[in-house]
Design a protein around this motif. Structure first.
Motif, short mmCIF file in Angstrom:
data_model
loop_
_atom_site.label_atom_id
_atom_site.label_comp_id
_atom_site.label_asym_id
_atom_site.label_seq_id
_atom_site.Cartn_x
_atom_site.Cartn_y
_atom_site.Cartn_z
N SER A 179 7.40 8.47 2.97
CA SER A 179 7.00 7.07 2.73
C SER A 179 8.19 6.21 2.36
O SER A 179 8.25 5.03 2.74
CB SER A 179 5.95 7.01 1.62
OG SER A 179 4.74 7.57 2.05
N GLU B 182 0.79 4.16 -2.88
CA GLU B 182 0.55 5.57 -2.57
C GLU B 182 1.68 6.46 -3.09
O GLU B 182 1.43 7.57 -3.55
CB GLU B 182 0.38 5.77 -1.05
CG GLU B 182 -1.02 5.55 -0.57
CD GLU B 182 -2.04 6.45 -1.24
OE1 GLU B 182 -1.92 7.69 -1.18
OE2 GLU B 182 -2.98 5.91 -1.85
N THR C 212 0.83 -1.20 0.00
CA THR C 212 0.00 0.00 0.00
C THR C 212 0.87 1.25 0.00
O THR C 212 0.56 2.22 -0.70
CB THR C 212 -0.93 0.00 1.23
OG1 THR C 212 -1.70 -1.19 1.21
CG2 THR C 212 -1.86 1.19 1.22
N GLU C 213 1.93 1.22 0.76
CA GLU C 213 2.84 2.37 0.85
C GLU C 213 3.46 2.68 -0.52
O GLU C 213 3.53 3.84 -0.93
CB GLU C 213 3.94 2.08 1.88
CG GLU C 213 4.65 3.29 2.40
CD GLU C 213 3.87 4.03 3.46
OE1 GLU C 213 4.04 5.26 3.54
OE2 GLU C 213 3.10 3.41 4.21
N ARG D 255 1.10 6.87 -6.79
CA ARG D 255 -0.07 7.75 -6.98
C ARG D 255 0.31 9.22 -6.78
O ARG D 255 -0.03 10.08 -7.60
CB ARG D 255 -1.18 7.34 -6.00
CG ARG D 255 -2.45 8.13 -6.11
CD ARG D 255 -3.47 7.63 -5.06
NE ARG D 255 -4.45 8.62 -4.77
CZ ARG D 255 -4.27 9.70 -4.02
NH1 ARG D 255 -3.12 9.94 -3.46
NH2 ARG D 255 -5.24 10.56 -3.81
N LYS D 256 1.04 9.51 -5.72
CA LYS D 256 1.43 10.90 -5.43
C LYS D 256 2.42 11.44 -6.45
O LYS D 256 2.38 12.62 -6.81
CB LYS D 256 1.99 11.00 -4.01
CG LYS D 256 0.91 10.85 -2.97
CD LYS D 256 1.46 10.83 -1.57
CE LYS D 256 0.34 10.57 -0.59
NZ LYS D 256 0.82 10.38 0.77
#
Length: 96
Positions: free
Chosen positions: A38, A6, A2-3, A9-10
Motif C-alpha cells: 500500500s 487501511e 482510504t489507502e 488499521r493493519k
C-alpha cells in the motif's frame, strides 16, 4: 485517504497479535506485507499528484521523506515478525 486508513488499521492489528505464537507472527507479517504494498501505491499517488501540479515540490519532498521513514520501519518490523529472535532465542537463553 482510504489507502492510508487501511495501512493504519493493519499496523494496529499486527501490533495486537500474540507475539509468542508463530502463526500469529506470520499473520502479522502478512499484514505488514500488505502495508508495504500500500505504501508503494501511496507513493505512486503522491508522484502523480506532484506531476499534475496538485502537490507542490516542497510538500512532495516532505511527504516522500516521511514515507521513506515509514517504509524503513515497516520493513524492519516485518523482518522482526519473521525472525525467531524475540521468542525462540529468549527461551534458549533462559535454559542456558
Amino acid at each position: 485517504m482510504t489507502e492510508i486508513t487501511e495501512c493504519v488499521r493493519k499496523i494496529i492489528l499486527a501490533n495486537q497479535v500474540n507475539k509468542n505464537e508463530h502463526a500469529d507472527r506470520k499473520q502479522a507479517a502478512g499484514m505488514l506485507s500488505e502495508v508495504r504494498a500500500s505504501l508503494v501505491v501511496i507513493r505512486g499517488m503522491l508522484t502523480l499528484g506532484w506531476g499534475m501540479k496538485f502537490i507542490s515540490h516542497g510538500a512532495f519532498m516532505i511527504l516522500t521523506t516521511q514515507l521513506d521513514s515509514v517504509e524503513k520501519q515497516i520493513t524492519r518490523w516485518h523482518g522482526w515478525f519473521l525472525s525467531d529472535d524475540f521468542a525462540g532465542n529468549a527461551k534458549k537463553t533462559a535454559l542456558s
